[in-house]
Scaffold this active site. Structure first.
Site, PDB file in Angstrom:
ATOM      1  CG  HIS A  53      -2.162   0.826   1.000  1.00 51.31           C
ATOM      2  ND1 HIS A  53      -2.225   2.151   1.332  1.00 51.31           N
ATOM      3  CD2 HIS A  53      -3.367   0.503   0.460  1.00 51.31           C
ATOM      4  CE1 HIS A  53      -3.422   2.614   1.033  1.00 51.31           C
ATOM      5  NE2 HIS A  53      -4.140   1.643   0.495  1.00 51.31           N
ATOM      6  CB  CYS A  54       4.291   1.828   1.198  1.00 49.52           C
ATOM      7  SG  CYS A  54       4.132   1.095   2.811  1.00 49.52           S
ATOM      8  CB  ILE A  55       4.852   1.282  -3.621  1.00 49.19           C
ATOM      9  CG1 ILE A  55       4.375  -0.165  -3.527  1.00 49.19           C
ATOM     10  CG2 ILE A  55       6.107   1.492  -2.774  1.00 49.19           C
ATOM     11  CD1 ILE A  55       5.383  -1.189  -4.033  1.00 49.19           C
TER      12      ILE A  55
END
Length: 377
Positions: A366-368
């Protein structure tokens, strides 16, 4: 988890983050009254596409790019089954390299397009375009300030990305740069509640000139939140100062996905914050229900055999139109977590992606990623 930042700075990969999953908000609170100027659609709402910032060698070197690039290839392959993938390439030469890699993998390039903008890093959740609707259902890009998680990393190029993409897309940008707020630092339940950690938002390395009440006013005015759940968080535990999405996110308006209390303790969450999270009420004063995901059974081990000094979280997954991308770690709990998430999203295919090489630098799926909702008019 406390050891992540020590490791990251030791290897000078200070791009490390535990970025939050930004879910949507229909800007309703106080019994359903619309209060915000804009509506941030839920991540599970229909996407026009997903934005990815492709890794490159210009900040952290060729080895870094080679270690993590396969994650982006796997994401692109899975996401194109149900939506477009918008790739931010550092320059034209990088665009051509990426295009060849994806074409050689047999990926449907009709669902992929490219935007040129030099970036410092890959964390689209935090500095990528945050798409919202205005009250007339026009799509806008919300542009909060970004300063490299408190000026810990190079960030000048990333701070300009939304402005660059606004021009390329012809979509109006809402300038909120006076408030530093990473996309991964907060969660919205779609019904007026904002969940975050003070250590990542009210921290003086982000918003030294703003009080908590002033920050809340910006969030209320622009995203419609009326109910604020603040965990204290832990400044300095990692480069993000403890983004919320490593351990908690909203499933829907009445349910929080998080870890067991024992796993929250291991993650670094204080007893006080655990109590706040587990006794939280929504904007109507109703208690939340909870779904619990495991963390990895063991500390994460890389293909090289090197053992990291921390376990991995599955809460940092991303919801696409046809798939749910889940961080996996070659751990026995991968299947358990994937099965739980599959039951939560029966109409989507759960795809586990090995993120170990990315995770050694602190980030997960989800970070990217960053979603772009469909146009309504």
């Amino acid at each position: 988890m406390k050891n992540i930042v020590k490791f990251c700075f030791m290897v000078v990969l200070s791009s490390t983050i535990l970025i939050g999953c930004v879910q949507g908000n229909d800007s309703e609170g106080d019994g359903g009254k619309k209060t915000g100027k804009y509506t941030m659609p839920d991540e599970s709402s229909e996407h026009e596409g997903t934005w990815l910032q492709w890794p490159h060698e210009f900040t952290y070197g060729k080895e870094y790019k080679q270690e993590v690039e396969s994650v982006w290839v796997e994401m692109t392959n899975s996401l194109t089954k149900g939506e477009k993938v918008h790739i931010v390439a550092y320059n034209e030469a990088e665009k051509e390299k990426i295009n060849k890699i994806l074409t050689d993998k047999g990926i449907d390039m009709k669902r992929v397009d490219f935007f040129i903008s030099s970036t410092d890093d890959v964390w689209a959740r935090d500095n990528g375009p945050i798409f919202v609707y205005d009250k007339d259902k026009n799509l806008k890009i919300m542009d909060f300030g970004f300063n490299g998680w408190g000026k810990k990393t190079p960030y000048g190029k990333d701070a300009l990305l939304r402005e660059n993409l606004s021009k390329q897309l012809g979509i109006e940008r809402i300038d909120l740069k006076s408030v530093v707020l990473e996309g991964g630092a907060f969660e919205l339940d779609g019904n007026g509640t904002f969940l975050s950690t003070r250590s990542a938002v009210t921290n003086k390395n982000r918003n030294a000139k703003l009080s908590e009440a002033e920050i809340e006013k910006y969030i209320k005015d622009n995203l419609g939140a009326t109910n604020f759940i603040w965990l204290d968080g832990v400044p300095g535990i990692d480069i993000t100062d403890f983004h919320i999405d490593g351990f908690a996110k909203f499933y829907d308006k009445s349910t929080i996905i998080t870890l067991s209390e024992n796993d929250l303790v291991e993650w670094g969450v204080s007893d006080k914050d655990i109590n706040t999270l587990m006794t939280a009420n929504n904007a109507q004063g109703e208690p939340y229900k909870y779904v619990y995901l495991p963390i990895t059974k063991n500390k994460v081990v890389l293909d090289s055999g090197k053992k990291l000094d921390y376990k991995g979280s599955y809460a940092n997954y991303y919801i696409g139109n046809k798939v749910v991308l889940v961080p996996n770690y070659n751990d026995s709990n991968d299947k358990i977590a994937n099965d739980i998430i599959q039951k939560l999203y029966p109409d989507r295919e759960v795809v586990g992606i090995d993120v170990r090489e990315l995770y050694k630098n602190g980030g997960m799926i989800h970070c990217i990623t960053q979603q772009q909702p469909i146009k309504l008019k």
